[in-house]
Design a protein around this motif. Sequence first.
Motif, PDB file in Angstrom:
ATOM      1  N   TYR A  71      43.933  49.391  32.332  1.00 18.63           N
ATOM      2  CA  TYR A  71      44.048  49.474  31.406  1.00 18.63           C
ATOM      3  C   TYR A  71      45.784  49.245  30.996  1.00 18.63           C
ATOM      4  O   TYR A  71      46.012  48.982  30.042  1.00 18.63           O
ATOM      5  N   ASP A  72      46.276  49.532  32.168  1.00 24.06           N
ATOM      6  CA  ASP A  72      47.738  49.939  32.224  1.00 24.06           C
ATOM      7  C   ASP A  72      47.936  48.456  31.410  1.00 24.06           C
ATOM      8  O   ASP A  72      48.638  48.041  31.321  1.00 24.06           O
ATOM      9  N   LEU A  73      47.837  47.706  33.353  1.00 23.46           N
ATOM     10  CA  LEU A  73      47.883  45.858  32.818  1.00 23.46           C
ATOM     11  C   LEU A  73      47.436  45.371  31.742  1.00 23.46           C
ATOM     12  O   LEU A  73      47.965  44.775  31.236  1.00 23.46           O
ATOM     13  N   ASP A  74      46.052  45.596  31.767  1.00 30.61           N
ATOM     14  CA  ASP A  74      45.514  44.814  30.305  1.00 30.61           C
ATOM     15  C   ASP A  74      46.112  45.059  29.441  1.00 30.61           C
ATOM     16  O   ASP A  74      45.824  43.846  28.427  1.00 30.61           O
ATOM     17  N   ASN A  75      46.840  46.194  28.973  1.00 32.92           N
ATOM     18  CA  ASN A  75      47.230  46.292  27.810  1.00 32.92           C
ATOM     19  C   ASN A  75      48.644  46.441  27.946  1.00 32.92           C
ATOM     20  O   ASN A  75      50.010  46.969  26.813  1.00 32.92           O
ATOM     21  N   ILE A 113      43.003  42.669  39.623  1.00 37.44           N
ATOM     22  CA  ILE A 113      42.037  41.803  40.147  1.00 37.44           C
ATOM     23  C   ILE A 113      42.520  41.299  41.605  1.00 37.44           C
ATOM     24  O   ILE A 113      41.807  41.718  42.502  1.00 37.44           O
ATOM     25  N   GLU A 114      43.983  41.294  41.420  1.00 39.25           N
ATOM     26  CA  GLU A 114      44.636  41.365  42.790  1.00 39.25           C
ATOM     27  C   GLU A 114      44.647  42.095  44.073  1.00 39.25           C
ATOM     28  O   GLU A 114      44.794  41.959  44.857  1.00 39.25           O
ATOM     29  N   ASN A 115      44.554  42.740  43.183  1.00 38.16           N
ATOM     30  CA  ASN A 115      45.463  44.193  43.910  1.00 38.16           C
ATOM     31  C   ASN A 115      44.096  45.100  43.853  1.00 38.16           C
ATOM     32  O   ASN A 115      44.828  46.618  44.128  1.00 38.16           O
ATOM     33  N   GLU A 116      42.701  44.788  43.479  1.00 38.10           N
ATOM     34  CA  GLU A 116      41.422  45.301  42.783  1.00 38.10           C
ATOM     35  C   GLU A 116      42.290  46.591  42.544  1.00 38.10           C
ATOM     36  O   GLU A 116      41.258  47.237  42.512  1.00 38.10           O
ATOM     37  N   ILE A 117      41.948  46.754  41.387  1.00 42.26           N
ATOM     38  CA  ILE A 117      42.511  47.659  40.061  1.00 42.26           C
ATOM     39  C   ILE A 117      41.369  47.506  38.977  1.00 42.26           C
ATOM     40  O   ILE A 117      41.968  46.058  38.684  1.00 42.26           O
ATOM     41  N   ALA A 134      47.869  36.979  32.926  1.00 43.51           N
ATOM     42  CA  ALA A 134      48.361  37.082  34.346  1.00 43.51           C
ATOM     43  C   ALA A 134      48.321  38.187  35.034  1.00 43.51           C
ATOM     44  O   ALA A 134      48.373  38.315  35.996  1.00 43.51           O
ATOM     45  N   LEU A 135      48.796  39.588  34.201  1.00 42.14           N
ATOM     46  CA  LEU A 135      48.544  40.892  34.307  1.00 42.14           C
ATOM     47  C   LEU A 135      47.212  40.987  34.804  1.00 42.14           C
ATOM     48  O   LEU A 135      46.905  42.539  35.707  1.00 42.14           O
ATOM     49  N   ARG A 136      45.832  40.761  34.095  1.00 42.09           N
ATOM     50  CA  ARG A 136      45.145  40.959  34.494  1.00 42.09           C
ATOM     51  C   ARG A 136      43.990  40.248  35.738  1.00 42.09           C
ATOM     52  O   ARG A 136      43.335  41.252  36.603  1.00 42.09           O
ATOM     53  N   GLU A 137      44.498  38.986  36.094  1.00 42.02           N
ATOM     54  CA  GLU A 137      44.736  38.746  37.381  1.00 42.02           C
ATOM     55  C   GLU A 137      45.854  39.079  38.244  1.00 42.02           C
ATOM     56  O   GLU A 137      45.039  39.554  39.844  1.00 42.02           O
ATOM     57  N   LEU A 138      46.430  39.412  38.426  1.00 37.56           N
ATOM     58  CA  LEU A 138      47.624  40.916  39.350  1.00 37.56           C
ATOM     59  C   LEU A 138      46.443  41.984  39.488  1.00 37.56           C
ATOM     60  O   LEU A 138      46.440  42.388  40.540  1.00 37.56           O
TER      61      LEU A 138
END
Length: 336
Positions: A268-272, A331-335, A325-329
């Motif tokens: 939620y942090d990265l998505d928002n 996923i990259e970090n398995e968050i 881009a932050l959503r992709e980050l």
Amino acid sequence: FEQLKLRIYKLYGIEVDSVEMSDYGAGSLTYFIASKDQKYVVKYASENEMNHPETEPEVCAHLLKKGIPVSRFVKNRQGNVVSVDENGRRFHVQCFIEGTVYDYNQAPKWLMHESAQMLAKIHNALRDITDLPVGIGAGFFKYRTPEAALKRYQDTIQKAIANGDGMVAEEIRSNMRILEHLSPYEFDIDRFTCTNTHGDFMITQLICGENCINSVIDWTTACVHPIVWEIIRSYVYASPLCADGEIDITDFTDYVRTYLANGKLNFYDLDNMAQLFFYFTAVCDFYGQYYDALTKNRAIYLKQANLSSKLLRWFDVHVDELRKALRELAIENEIL
């Protein structure tokens, strides 16, 4: 400065040889003083709802125990670290810290990396502090709405025109145009990772040595914020790539990636993150803060307002791109 010299001797027993006023800090009054064998900092914090000078020494003492480089406070003759002058104003005396303070958007590459790492370390170190005030919380945006911001800007633009500030008036008009078509944004503040933080972590609060941070200063605003607000704000004021109010998305995601090496964020942090900061920048009248300020260094508020206005235009076009881009980050970090 003779009155200040007498005050410091009376309360601290320090014989002051020289006094110099600091150019840093918009709301506070800060002086550099020197005795025969040592330098100190005398700081009068702004007395408002955002500043809590009584908690700063306690927070710094806690952080020093955790290995975070912060200010060391000098006790007065009564054994207290907060003093009150003859006019009832509260102030601190701190040990002077040698180093360089970089201006907005002047951070060298090493400092961008160290800044993100330091912020994560601070959040980890402050985890067991209790009773810090809430900064951006559930009620923060109750009265900070696009409609309310437009009304405030109507007053502020009149002040700009009355002062002959044509360029400022045009910036305000630009901000108002964005507010008029701003898409509704609803978010749940409780789903953000909110934790104890500096509250005003930015490049001008970092005293730097050679390729290292000597100290993180000015903890009067320590509070509970959504972590992502502090992360993105620290970036936009530090990065040379953001000097014109345009975020380099690749560089910024690298900054967040560096934070994640020591800190934790949820999906939620990265998505928002992008939308939260966009909305914050849109509904806060930073030009009004400049015109209402009475302090000597109020020009700093104008500098912040001009950068915020440029950022607002960038977010208006690129917010979805940054969010992706932050959503992709994440996923990259398995968050997830």
